[in-house]
Design an enzyme around this catalytic site. Structure first.
Site, short mmCIF file in Angstrom:
data_model
loop_
_atom_site.label_atom_id
_atom_site.label_comp_id
_atom_site.label_asym_id
_atom_site.label_seq_id
_atom_site.Cartn_x
_atom_site.Cartn_y
_atom_site.Cartn_z
N ASP A 107 0.82 -1.22 0.00
CA ASP A 107 0.00 0.00 0.00
C ASP A 107 0.85 1.27 0.00
O ASP A 107 0.38 2.32 0.41
CB ASP A 107 -0.96 0.00 1.21
CG ASP A 107 -0.22 0.00 2.54
OD1 ASP A 107 1.02 -0.22 2.56
OD2 ASP A 107 -0.87 0.21 3.57
N LYS A 158 4.83 1.94 15.94
CA LYS A 158 3.65 2.70 16.38
C LYS A 158 3.62 2.96 17.89
O LYS A 158 2.71 2.52 18.59
CB LYS A 158 2.36 1.98 15.95
CG LYS A 158 2.25 1.82 14.46
CD LYS A 158 0.88 1.35 14.02
CE LYS A 158 0.83 1.08 12.53
NZ LYS A 158 1.08 -0.30 12.11
N ASP A 215 1.81 6.19 2.18
CA ASP A 215 1.04 4.99 2.50
C ASP A 215 -0.42 5.35 2.25
O ASP A 215 -0.96 6.25 2.91
CB ASP A 215 1.31 4.62 3.96
CG ASP A 215 0.44 3.47 4.45
OD1 ASP A 215 -0.73 3.39 4.06
OD2 ASP A 215 0.93 2.67 5.26
N1 GDD Z 1 -0.48 -11.39 3.12
C1 GDD Z 1 -0.79 -10.65 4.17
N2 GDD Z 1 -1.30 -11.26 5.28
N3 GDD Z 1 -0.60 -9.33 4.11
C2 GDD Z 1 -0.93 -8.60 5.20
C3 GDD Z 1 -1.47 -9.16 6.37
C4 GDD Z 1 -1.66 -10.58 6.41
O1 GDD Z 1 -2.11 -11.17 7.39
N4 GDD Z 1 -1.70 -8.16 7.26
C5 GDD Z 1 -1.30 -7.02 6.66
N5 GDD Z 1 -0.85 -7.28 5.40
C6 GDD Z 1 -0.31 -6.33 4.43
C7 GDD Z 1 -1.23 -5.15 4.15
O2 GDD Z 1 -2.10 -5.46 3.05
C8 GDD Z 1 -0.25 -4.06 3.78
O3 GDD Z 1 0.09 -4.11 2.41
C9 GDD Z 1 1.01 -4.41 4.59
O4 GDD Z 1 0.84 -5.77 5.00
C10 GDD Z 1 1.21 -3.53 5.82
O5 GDD Z 1 0.04 -3.53 6.58
P1 GDD Z 1 -0.67 -2.18 7.02
O6 GDD Z 1 -1.87 -2.56 7.80
O7 GDD Z 1 -0.83 -1.26 5.88
O8 GDD Z 1 0.42 -1.62 8.05
P2 GDD Z 1 0.64 -0.11 8.51
O9 GDD Z 1 0.53 0.82 7.37
O10 GDD Z 1 -0.22 0.15 9.69
O11 GDD Z 1 2.17 -0.18 9.04
C11 GDD Z 1 3.18 -0.75 8.24
O12 GDD Z 1 3.54 0.13 7.18
C12 GDD Z 1 4.16 1.37 7.59
C13 GDD Z 1 4.54 2.11 6.33
O13 GDD Z 1 3.46 2.32 5.53
C14 GDD Z 1 4.41 -1.09 9.11
O14 GDD Z 1 5.28 -1.84 8.32
C15 GDD Z 1 5.08 0.20 9.62
O15 GDD Z 1 6.27 -0.14 10.30
C16 GDD Z 1 5.41 1.10 8.44
O16 GDD Z 1 5.97 2.33 8.92
MG MG Z 2 -0.17 0.68 5.44
#
Ligand code: GDD
Ligand code: MG
Length: 342
Positions: A107, A158, A215
């Site tokens: 994303d 976070k 993001d």
């Molecule tokens: N296959 C799979 N299975 N993908 C998953 C799962 C799962 O169970 N859970 C989450 N994802 C995927 C989401 O679709 C997304 O592409 C990615 O993992 C990260 O999940 P998000 O839910 O978007 O995380 P975030 O935005 O809160 O935090 C993450 O991204 C930040 C940067 O955008 C973390 O990696 C943070 O450390 C980072 O700063």
């Molecule tokens: Mg994200």
């Protein structure tokens, strides 16, 4: 070169848009989001992508197929959500991983120099190299302080309160396959909570990336990314925009309406005379009557908005919903798929 893209989250913060379309293939400026990521990966020599899917995996495959402009696409399906780390192990267990690969959150819209990251990774002999980007508010990201030689000192996912640095995890890694071997098989795991903390000062490096990064995982950031793409702040091969920076998809009729500035009208939409669509996004098949006002909102596919209705800033309307004549969807409101707003 190979990349594993995490595309299996539920996209909770983007509901109701993600009720039936997974976040990675949500239309952004008229095309599946991951198309932008795949183009970017392709520019840096990636020709083999593993899409790690769980939630609504068929919809991801339906949108992208098995080839994207010469990049081979394969799907790794989880029976249970495996988090952000488990999918790496699953791909390893299925014998799919190259010795060295990129791994990405599915994303992030970004134009970092992945080639430079790969070179840096090779120079340091790292097990994993995380791209880091500077943000103003670190609270919804993983904060990553590094030592002068680039080694990651801590991975702080976070955490509320003051942060030791404004550099955060951009969701874009270069990994040695060995990293997958350290993740337990057949269970959920987290890159952010398990894998990276265990590698701090022990093979984990940061790469200070320059360039555009967003993001798209909340409605506010989805809209910002849309405006940035329309305005050319990030390179893409989107079709020419009109003078106000807007895009109108094929088969749409917008005569007598004001589209823009910075609006997206999907395919097969009808927008009536006297209606204003200002900094708003309409997905495919949306019908809007006459004299409506849509501002800084997101309208999912097949929604019907009747004459004289208003949709205010930050509102998100789910697929197939109806906004009755003269009704107002207030700022920041969420309308469920199929709901009728009277
Ligand atoms: N296959 C799979 N299975 N993908 C998953 C799962 C799962 O169970 N859970 C989450 N994802 C995927 C989401 O679709 C997304 O592409 C990615 O993992 C990260 O999940 P998000 O839910 O978007 O995380 P975030 O935005 O809160 O935090 C993450 O991204 C930040 C940067 O955008 C973390 O990696 C943070 O450390 C980072 O700063
Ligand atoms: Mg994200």
């Amino acid at each position: 070169m190979q990349a594993l893209v995490l595309a299996g989250g539920e996209g909770t913060r983007l509901r109701p848009l993600t009720a039936d379309v997974p976040k990675p293939v949500l239309p952004l400026a008229g095309r599946p989001f991951l198309g932008f990521m795949l183009d970017w990966l392709g520019r840096h020599g990636v020709d083999d992508v593993l899409l790690s899917c769980g939630f609504l995996s068929d919809a991801v495959e339906e949108a992208l197929g098995d080839d994207w402009r010469g990049i081979r696409l394969r799907y790794v399906r989880e029976r249970e959500p495996l988090g952000t780390g488990g999918p790496l192990r699953l791909a390893y267990d299925e014998g799919l991983l190259d010795e060295r690969l990129y791994m990405l959150n599915g994303d992030v819209l970004c134009d970092f120099d992945l080639t430079a990251q790969r070179e840096r990774h090779a120079e340091t002999g790292a097990l994993a190299t995380i791209a880091l980007t500077a943000v103003e508010d670190t609270s919804s990201y993983g904060v990553v302080p590094t030592a002068p030689d680039g080694q990651v000192e801590a991975f702080l996912e976070k955490r509320p309160g003051p942060a030791p640095t404004n550099r955060v995890n951009a969701g874009c890694y270069l990994l040695e396959r060995e990293v997958a071997e350290r993740i337990p098989s057949g269970a959920a795991a987290s890159m952010e909570h398990d894998v990276f903390p265990s590698l701090c000062m022990n093979g984990l490096y940061g790469f200070h990336a320059e360039g555009y990064w967003m993001d798209i995982g909340t409605p506010e950031r989805y809209l910002e990314a849309t405006w940035d793409l329309l305005g050319g702040r990030i390179a893409s091969d989107l079709p020419e925009r009109d003078g106000g920076g807007s895009l109108v998809g094929e088969g749409s009729v917008v005569e007598g309406a004001r589209i823009g500035p910075k609006a997206v009208v999907g395919e097969r939409c009808v927008v009536g005379a006297g209606t204003v669509v200002d900094h708003a996004v309409l997905h495919d098949g949306v019908t809007v009557g006459e004299r409506c006002a849509l501002e800084r909102c997101i309208v999912a596919r097949d929604v019907r908005i009747e004459d004289g209705a208003r949709v205010e800033a930050g509102a998100v309307i789910g697929a197939g919903a109806v906004v009755a004549a003269g009704a107002t969807v207030g700022a920041g409101a969420r309308v469920e798929p199929g709901e009728r707003v009277g």
